[in-house]
Design an enzyme around this catalytic site. Structure first.
Site, PDB file in Angstrom:
ATOM      1  N   LYS A   1      23.652  21.338   6.917  1.00 44.70           N
ATOM      2  CA  LYS A   1      22.236  20.999   6.372  1.00 44.70           C
ATOM      3  C   LYS A   1      21.447  20.482   7.439  1.00 44.70           C
ATOM      4  O   LYS A   1      21.569  19.408   8.018  1.00 44.70           O
ATOM      5  CB  LYS A   1      22.123  19.796   5.456  1.00 44.70           C
ATOM      6  CG  LYS A   1      20.417  19.908   4.711  1.00 44.70           C
ATOM      7  CD  LYS A   1      20.267  18.344   4.183  1.00 44.70           C
ATOM      8  CE  LYS A   1      19.965  17.476   4.902  1.00 44.70           C
ATOM      9  NZ  LYS A   1      18.590  17.316   5.496  1.00 44.70           N
TER      10      LYS A   1
ATOM     11  N   GLY B   1      23.642  11.014  12.340  1.00 43.17           N
ATOM     12  CA  GLY B   1      22.470  10.357  11.783  1.00 43.17           C
ATOM     13  C   GLY B   1      22.527   8.843  11.712  1.00 43.17           C
ATOM     14  O   GLY B   1      23.153   8.440  12.603  1.00 43.17           O
ATOM     15  N   SER B   2      21.729   8.256  10.868  1.00 40.57           N
ATOM     16  CA  SER B   2      21.579   6.633  10.777  1.00 40.57           C
ATOM     17  C   SER B   2      22.906   6.015  10.463  1.00 40.57           C
ATOM     18  O   SER B   2      23.582   6.578   9.486  1.00 40.57           O
ATOM     19  CB  SER B   2      20.517   6.324   9.820  1.00 40.57           C
ATOM     20  OG  SER B   2      20.442   6.487   8.656  1.00 40.57           O
ATOM     21  N   THR B   3      23.009   4.929  10.792  1.00 38.73           N
ATOM     22  CA  THR B   3      24.098   4.042  10.272  1.00 38.73           C
ATOM     23  C   THR B   3      23.944   3.808   8.853  1.00 38.73           C
ATOM     24  O   THR B   3      25.068   3.603   8.050  1.00 38.73           O
ATOM     25  CB  THR B   3      24.133   2.682  11.165  1.00 38.73           C
ATOM     26  OG1 THR B   3      24.451   3.055  12.550  1.00 38.73           O
ATOM     27  CG2 THR B   3      25.321   1.771  10.625  1.00 38.73           C
ATOM     28  N   GLU B   4      22.881   3.604   8.343  1.00 39.08           N
ATOM     29  CA  GLU B   4      22.549   3.303   6.851  1.00 39.08           C
ATOM     30  C   GLU B   4      23.083   4.443   6.226  1.00 39.08           C
ATOM     31  O   GLU B   4      23.809   4.274   5.365  1.00 39.08           O
ATOM     32  CB  GLU B   4      21.048   3.198   6.773  1.00 39.08           C
ATOM     33  CG  GLU B   4      20.568   2.527   5.491  1.00 39.08           C
ATOM     34  CD  GLU B   4      19.133   2.822   5.268  1.00 39.08           C
ATOM     35  OE1 GLU B   4      18.344   2.936   6.283  1.00 39.08           O
ATOM     36  OE2 GLU B   4      18.608   2.557   4.259  1.00 39.08           O
TER      37      GLU B   4
ATOM     38  N   GLY C   1      25.129   6.759   6.975  1.00 40.00           N
ATOM     39  CA  GLY C   1      26.430   6.793   7.070  1.00 40.00           C
ATOM     40  C   GLY C   1      27.428   6.033   6.391  1.00 40.00           C
ATOM     41  O   GLY C   1      28.514   6.535   5.855  1.00 40.00           O
TER      42      GLY C   1
ATOM     43  N   GLU D   1      28.836  10.219  13.004  1.00 36.08           N
ATOM     44  CA  GLU D   1      28.397   9.797  14.546  1.00 36.08           C
ATOM     45  C   GLU D   1      26.917   8.963  14.418  1.00 36.08           C
ATOM     46  O   GLU D   1      25.918   9.955  13.630  1.00 36.08           O
ATOM     47  CB  GLU D   1      28.150  11.099  15.340  1.00 36.08           C
ATOM     48  CG  GLU D   1      28.149  10.705  16.866  1.00 36.08           C
ATOM     49  CD  GLU D   1      26.785  10.560  17.348  1.00 36.08           C
ATOM     50  OE1 GLU D   1      26.224   9.506  17.208  1.00 36.08           O
ATOM     51  OE2 GLU D   1      26.309  11.593  17.603  1.00 36.08           O
TER      52      GLU D   1
ATOM     53  N   CYS E   1      20.830   8.889  20.059  1.00 33.50           N
ATOM     54  CA  CYS E   1      21.806   7.794  19.576  1.00 33.50           C
ATOM     55  C   CYS E   1      22.612   7.324  20.773  1.00 33.50           C
ATOM     56  O   CYS E   1      22.688   5.763  20.295  1.00 33.50           O
ATOM     57  CB  CYS E   1      22.568   8.388  18.557  1.00 33.50           C
ATOM     58  SG  CYS E   1      23.353  10.011  18.948  1.00 33.50           S
TER      59      CYS E   1
ATOM     60  N   GLU F   1      18.323  -0.378  16.676  1.00 32.02           N
ATOM     61  CA  GLU F   1      18.008   0.835  17.371  1.00 32.02           C
ATOM     62  C   GLU F   1      16.394   1.348  17.302  1.00 32.02           C
ATOM     63  O   GLU F   1      15.996   1.453  16.092  1.00 32.02           O
ATOM     64  CB  GLU F   1      18.835   1.821  16.570  1.00 32.02           C
ATOM     65  CG  GLU F   1      18.895   3.210  17.622  1.00 32.02           C
ATOM     66  CD  GLU F   1      19.768   4.112  16.868  1.00 32.02           C
ATOM     67  OE1 GLU F   1      19.848   4.128  15.608  1.00 32.02           O
ATOM     68  OE2 GLU F   1      20.341   4.903  17.565  1.00 32.02           O
TER      69      GLU F   1
END
Lengths: 370, 476
Positions: B182, B234-237, B239, B256, B290, B387
């Protein structure tokens, strides 16, 4: 060996050279110089000075007596920040991707023409060859009178007089190589006599070579003294100091040689004689542009760079102009501060100029070529 | 002398832009069941194309197609045969590099110089690299005959749309897996063109499926029970959310995520190159990276001079039309991202950091943010901790190497770091102590398919690229 503070030169030295080593009372101490290239600082000692022509033969304002002795010079030159080869070449590669089109290209082509030291440095040079070159220097493309004249004609000292005669009233300067060009392997006396020959013949610019042998053996003082002595012998003539970067031991050496020449009084630092390859590469020119930029930041003085040898195409010349513009700054985009030493570059610049205006390539046979 | 570079725009027509794009499912472009989205050019905010999105049923169909392709065709196929398809795709990506670069720049806003010289060539190199591995997996040090995992679900971000797609697709396919990918909601185009290239190369149906859509499609995909592995960038949130959902399912996961990388500049650094590297570290791709070097840690003894050099260098950056070949910093990818950058920069002001902004002129329309540097930043400030994902650099200072390492590690992230010194021993000493998956010495933001990339702590886990990167797609 260089005696410390008296400024008396090594055996064989002349008074002329000795004078250049005299330190004025305003000389700063080494402690004023940081180990990195200093950023511009308001400096009470320099504040009152005009930006140009402040040199009195000593190391530039702000650098005090770093030329005092071998040890001081070594400390200073080896204290300069290092050069990372990968990063330097990467920046050059990115600058080389700049796309210069349309009116900015036309402007660049004219700018490049006006910055050329049109050069002939052959054993077979004759007065006829020099006159022919001078004719093109005055009017590079007679079919297109708007084309500016080149900056200078560069010849061997014995032919400087011919060039002076042929260029009288044209505004085109005469540059002569000197100091046992291109190897620089002779005595100080011979080098100074060579310089005097050129100056007496009327050359207003002297292109000297540094003693690479001395530089590579770490005798920076000898190189410094010689530049200072030649500067003295130049009188009012501008001094370009050829580092012959293709014979130095890498980019750190190029940076050190640049600063050494600037400290000793070079008006212009020049890459190469044109007799050694590699000569003027983009990374080397970038490094030398950084040196004059940093010199200006530290002292307020504008010194020049000459890229000589190996630049044969308009495309290559424009890449160098991009480097001048983006590394040193737009102030350096003038024949006073940036030059190309070249013999075949002019032909391609003229051809590209016609292409730019006419919309198609012309045969080189349709363009006069000295 | 004043010398202004004339505009040198790359031709937008090279992108071969279509009015509409559709999901790629089981070897064909199909009408998706989701609401179509409009992708825009961030440099102009004009609509580029309408893109069909996947509905929940499409996710099911794609996973089923991938499963069938894995079981019947791709899984049993010898590695040397799989390699042929990948080599073919790699070659076509290289051949159509100009088209892909222009399309990427239109959709993402990044300068054409970067899409042309970095994104697309690196994507092609990544495909070539993994094509070469396909028949040599037994020699990767992961056992004599490592087996593929099965069906991979991958969700990728908008900052390197083509490159991130390839980072997932190339190793997954080389190792014998099939994949449902996606792409990001705002940048779906190059991944769909890549799907077309794969189809042209004769890749068996179902091996690669590309399902455009927003977060709901991503959520449906990563939570799908038919997958054997999920790869997310993508974002840590998000993830963390995925990690929670996959906990206990037995499905493999690599993440990642974000970063707040420190670029440590010692006083014995090659200064001019360090300045260039710091600039590259934060302003590459408008800081939408990133692993961006968003925290400059500079030794106090040279801080003032370094900042002077840095500002002078930043002043030379050319901000503007991403299609102009001379542009260094392009457009911010979306309005939402621009708002976030503006908010975080305002937080920097509010917390007492000193903002400096390049005097470059910004285009009158489009989403742009000028290169910005915050000085006097402290560890406690939001601009040092969060970030920003934009062209904003925070400058902190340190006194000793120990302090540099302590400050570099004082972050929940651990993706990348930079060390600038001419002393090899000091570079190694620092690299050993900095907690980051990637440490660059005297350079920054260099990517190569042979070098594993990835983080740890809140920057995720798993590696992409290099020999070890294969492990994420093999049952080893």
């Amino acid at each position: 060996m260089r005696p410390a503070p008296s400024g008396v030169i090594a055996p064989g030295g002349r008074t002329a050279a000795a004078t250049t080593l005299d330190r004025g009372p305003a000389a700063l101490t080494l402690s004023a110089v940081t180990t990195i290239v200093p950023a511009p600082r308001p400096d009470a000692r320099n504040a009152g000075r005009a930006p140009v022509d402040t040199r009195d033969g000593v190391a530039g304002p702000g650098f005090g007596d770093v030329g005092r002795d071998e040890a001081s010079l070594r400390r200073f030159l080896h204290g300069l920040p290092g050069v990372d080869q990968v990063g330097l070449e990467r920046r050059s590669a990115v600058l080389a991707t700049r796309s210069i089109k349309r009116e900015s290209k036309l402007q660049a082509l004219d700018m490049a023409i006006s910055m050329i030291d049109l050069t002939t440095l052959e054993g077979s040079d004759t007065p006829g060859k020099v006159r022919s070159l001078c004719a093109q220097a005055r009017r590079p493309d007679p079919d297109h009178p708007q084309v500016p004249p080149v900056a200078a004609v560069c010849v061997y000292p014995d032919l400087a007089g011919i060039a002076v005669e042929a260029l009288r009233g044209s505004g085109v300067a005469v540059a002569a190589v000197a100091t046992a060009f291109p190897s620089g392997r002779s005595s100080r006396a011979v080098k100074l006599a060579d310089t005097a020959l050129a100056v007496e013949a009327g050359a207003s610019e002297i292109d000297m070579v540094i003693d690479r042998g001395a530089f590579l053996t770490g005798r920076y003082g000898a190189v410094y003294d010689e530049i200072a002595a030649v500067k003295q012998a130049c009188g009012s003539a501008h001094l370009k100091v050829i580092l012959e970067t293709g014979e130095l031991a890498g980019y750190d050496d190029v940076r050190r040689a640049s600063w050494l020449a600037l400290l000793a009084g070079a008006d212009v630092i020049k890459t190469s004689t044109g007799k050694i390859s590699p000569a003027a590469t983009l990374p080397v020119v970038q490094l030398m542009l950084q040196a004059v930029r940093d010199w200006h930041r530290a002292t307020g003085e504008l010194r020049g760079v000459k890229a000589a040898g190996g630049i044969r195409t308009a495309k290559d010349a424009i890449r160098h102009l991009v480097a001048v513009n983006e590394i040193a700054g737009p102030a350096w985009l003038t024949p006073q501060l940036f030059r190309f030493g070249a013999s075949s570059l002019l032909g391609d610049l003229l051809r590209q100029r016609r292409t730019q205006q006419g919309g198609h390539y012309e045969s080189t046979d349709r363009i006069g070529n000295a | 002398m004043d010398w202004t570079y004339a505009p040198a725009p790359e031709s937008a027509a090279l992108a071969n832009l279509q009015p509409a794009y559709r999901p790629f499912l089981d070897g064909q472009f199909v009408d998706g069941g989701g609401e179509p989205l409009k992708t825009t050019n961030p440099a102009t905010e004009e609509v580029l194309a309408e893109v069909g999105t996947a509905g929940p049923a499409d996710v099911d169909r794609a996973v089923a197609a991938a499963r069938r392709a894995y079981t019947e065709v791709w899984g049993p196929m010898p590695g040397a045969e799989r390699a042929k398809y990948l080599f073919r795709i790699a070659r076509v990506v290289a051949e159509r590099s100009r088209e892909l670069a222009v399309l990427e720049t239109l959709d993402n806003g990044k300068p054409i110089r970067e899409s042309r010289d970095i994104d697309v060539p690196t994507a092609s190199a990544h495909l070539f690299h993994h094509a070469g591995w396909a028949d040599k997996l037994g020699y990767a040090g992961l056992g004599p005959d490592p087996r593929p995992l099965g069906v991979v679900g991958a969700v990728i971000p908008w900052n390197f749309p083509l490159l991130m797609a390839v980072w997932k697709i190339a190793p997954a396919l080389a190792c014998g897996n099939t994949i449902v990918l996606k792409p990001a909601e705002t940048t779906p185009l190059t991944a769909l063109v890549l799907a077309g290239i794969a189809a042209d190369a004769g890749l068996p149906p179902g091996v690669l499926n590309v399902l455009p859509g927003a977060g709901d499609v991503g959520a449906a995909l990563v939570g799908h029970q038919g997958l054997d592995k999920v790869a997310f960038t993508g974002s840590t949130e998000v993830g963390k959310e995925i990690q929670r959902r996959l906990g206990g399912t037995g499905r493999r996961l690599t993440l990642e995520l974000g970063g707040k990388a420190a670029n440590i500049v010692y006083d014995d650094a090659p200064l001019d190159q360090a300045v260039d590297g710091v600039v590259d570290g934060i302003f590459f791709n408008q800081g939408h990276v990133c692993c961006a070097g968003s925290r400059l840690l500079v030794q106090e003894s040279i801080a003032e001079e370094f900042e002077t050099l840095l500002r002078a260098r930043i002043e030379t950056l050319r901000v503007g039309d991403p299609l102009d070949k001379n542009t260094d910093v392009g457009a911010i990818n979306s309005r939402a991202q621009l708002d976030r950058i503006v908010d975080l920069a305002a937080a920097g002001d509010a917390e007492g950091a000193q903002r400096w902004t390049s005097s470059c002129a910004l285009p009158e329309r489009g989403l742009f943010f000028p290169p910005t540097v915050f000085s006097g930043v402290e560890q406690t400030m939001r601009v040092a901790r969060e970030e920003i994902f934009g062209p904003v650099l925070s400058v902190l200072t340190f006194r000793t190497p120990d302090e540099a390492v302590a400050k570099a590690n004082n972050t929940p992230y651990g993706l990348s770091a930079g060390v600038w010194t001419e002393k090899g021993a000091k570079a190694l000493w620092t690299a050993q102590r900095v907690r980051a998956g990637v440490v660059w010495a005297n350079t920054f933001n260099r990517f190569d398919p042979t070098a594993p990339f990835g983080g740890y702590r809140e920057s995720g886990f798993g590696r992409e690229g290099g020999r070890i990167g294969l492990e994420a797609y093999l049952d080893a």
